[in-house]
Design a protein around this motif. Sequence first.
Motif, short mmCIF file in Angstrom:
data_model
loop_
_atom_site.label_atom_id
_atom_site.label_comp_id
_atom_site.label_asym_id
_atom_site.label_seq_id
_atom_site.Cartn_x
_atom_site.Cartn_y
_atom_site.Cartn_z
N LEU A 79 21.04 35.51 -79.80
CA LEU A 79 21.46 34.13 -79.96
C LEU A 79 22.96 34.01 -79.66
CD1 LEU A 79 19.53 33.14 -83.22
CD2 LEU A 79 18.99 32.51 -80.86
N PRO A 80 23.45 32.77 -79.46
CA PRO A 80 24.86 32.59 -79.14
C PRO A 80 25.78 33.16 -80.22
CG PRO A 80 23.63 30.58 -78.71
CD PRO A 80 22.69 31.51 -79.41
N LEU A 81 27.07 33.29 -79.87
CA LEU A 81 28.03 33.94 -80.75
C LEU A 81 28.19 33.22 -82.09
CD1 LEU A 81 30.82 35.03 -78.25
CD2 LEU A 81 29.19 36.48 -79.45
N HIS A 82 28.00 31.89 -82.12
CA HIS A 82 28.15 31.22 -83.41
C HIS A 82 27.03 31.59 -84.38
CE1 HIS A 82 25.32 28.39 -81.56
NE2 HIS A 82 25.12 27.85 -82.75
N TRP A 83 26.02 32.29 -83.88
CA TRP A 83 25.01 32.88 -84.74
C TRP A 83 25.35 34.34 -85.08
CZ3 TRP A 83 20.13 31.47 -86.80
CH2 TRP A 83 19.74 30.14 -86.58
N GLY A 84 26.50 34.80 -84.66
CA GLY A 84 26.88 36.17 -84.97
C GLY A 84 26.16 37.22 -84.18
N GLY A 85 25.66 36.86 -83.00
CA GLY A 85 24.94 37.83 -82.19
C GLY A 85 23.57 38.18 -82.75
N MET A 86 22.96 37.27 -83.48
CA MET A 86 21.64 37.51 -84.06
C MET A 86 20.63 37.85 -82.97
SD MET A 86 20.01 36.93 -87.20
CE MET A 86 20.79 35.49 -87.92
N LYS A 87 19.81 38.86 -83.24
CA LYS A 87 18.75 39.25 -82.31
C LYS A 87 17.44 38.57 -82.68
CE LYS A 87 18.21 43.60 -81.02
NZ LYS A 87 17.81 45.04 -81.06
N VAL A 88 16.76 38.05 -81.68
CA VAL A 88 15.43 37.49 -81.86
C VAL A 88 14.42 38.40 -81.18
CG1 VAL A 88 13.91 35.53 -81.42
CG2 VAL A 88 16.33 35.13 -81.92
N ARG A 89 13.49 38.89 -81.96
CA ARG A 89 12.38 39.68 -81.40
C ARG A 89 11.24 38.70 -81.10
NH1 ARG A 89 13.06 45.09 -81.70
NH2 ARG A 89 14.69 45.89 -83.08
N GLY A 90 11.20 38.27 -79.87
CA GLY A 90 10.22 37.27 -79.48
C GLY A 90 9.27 37.79 -78.42
N SER A 91 8.78 36.88 -77.60
CA SER A 91 7.83 37.27 -76.55
C SER A 91 8.00 36.31 -75.39
CB SER A 91 6.39 37.22 -77.07
OG SER A 91 6.08 35.93 -77.59
N PHE A 92 7.53 36.75 -74.23
CA PHE A 92 7.64 35.97 -73.01
C PHE A 92 6.40 36.17 -72.17
CE2 PHE A 92 11.94 36.68 -74.41
CZ PHE A 92 12.60 35.51 -74.09
N VAL A 93 6.11 35.17 -71.33
CA VAL A 93 5.12 35.36 -70.27
C VAL A 93 5.85 36.03 -69.11
CG1 VAL A 93 3.60 34.22 -68.62
CG2 VAL A 93 3.74 33.39 -70.96
N THR A 94 5.41 37.20 -68.74
CA THR A 94 6.09 37.97 -67.69
C THR A 94 5.26 38.09 -66.41
OG1 THR A 94 5.24 40.02 -68.66
CG2 THR A 94 7.46 39.32 -69.31
N ASP A 95 3.99 37.71 -66.47
CA ASP A 95 3.11 37.83 -65.30
C ASP A 95 2.13 36.67 -65.30
OD1 ASP A 95 3.58 40.99 -64.52
OD2 ASP A 95 3.53 40.67 -66.68
N ALA A 96 1.76 36.20 -64.12
CA ALA A 96 0.78 35.13 -63.99
C ALA A 96 -0.32 35.57 -63.04
CB ALA A 96 1.44 33.85 -63.47
N TYR A 97 -1.55 35.20 -63.39
CA TYR A 97 -2.73 35.54 -62.59
C TYR A 97 -3.58 34.29 -62.42
CZ TYR A 97 -1.16 40.17 -63.98
OH TYR A 97 -0.38 41.29 -64.20
#
Length: 337
Positions: A79-97
């Motif tokens: 996250l941006p610096l005003h969040w203190g560099g907070m890490k988000v463990r999320g997910s993404f669509v990386t491939d499409a079929y």
Amino acid sequence: PPPSPPPSPPPSPPPFPPGPPAPPPPPPPLSPGLTGDPHLHFAHGGEADFRGEDGAVYNMLSHTNISVNGAWEMASFLLPLHWGGMKVRGSFVTDAYIVVKTASSGRTIRVEYSPNQPPTPLVHGLPGGSAATRLHAGEPAVAVEDVRISLEARKGGQGGGAEVLQVSTAGWKLEASARLIWRSTVPGKKQIDLSLAPLRDPLGPQPPTGKMVAPHGLIGQSYDGDGIAVDGKQDKYKDLWKAQGGGHEIVTQAQAEGAIEGEGDDYKMADFFGTDFKYSRFAVAEAPVRDVSKLTGVHRLARPTTGAPGSASTWKVSSGTIGDDEREGQNEPAPSR
């Protein structure tokens, strides 16, 4: 002389180390759709987040002679610096079929797009050969009957631009935009934003049967012709941070509860180019719209309905997904510790 006023107390330290202002978020996808966590954007304006499972493939759109699947991958970003560099463990669509059948001959064409594993996009099933055809940006579109497939390079946005796979049929147009994940903990990692738009009434009679086949899939089901937006569960970073102990990382959780029929596992596909699942519409002769009254999410009127279900006022809209790194809450004030 009168006594001097007591000195003011020192200001309280900020909850996070100070830093430069957060940069503006990357631009939204080319039209509403799917982004990031992914964030699902439905046909009538509803929204939900869908974390999915690492390595799983889910159906996004299932309709007569078209099926669009996405592969999910767990990925972290900051996250941006005003969040203190907070890490988000999320997910993404990386491939499409994508699987489509041409309108006249019924030829099956498959398109795969894996921007983290070039060379892609690849088109399978074209006339005149068994080898897959690789698409290149700027080259003429591949055209087979009503199907057109092309790749376009677009400038601007986070990471300097995106490569956009475009697939259109007689009934649908979709765009899969590959771009860098903003502030990814893995440099160079790309995600896919997906945009879907019908080119004719998806609730109209389907050739050659003349019967209605209502679309389905995580996003496709929202084309139900009622003009009602349904919001499902979404990941609110402040709430997650508090619920998960107030540490330096948070884990997304939402599975679009309340906005979709059934559960997330009902949309899981057995293989990349699979078309069969609980709500498949790819090869059925007739299928009704979902019963929106059974959805437990927040219901709101998206726009006046000026005609019967399926009229132009209710289907000429786009939908899709965007990435976890575009969550609007990133630019909210960070929670106090």
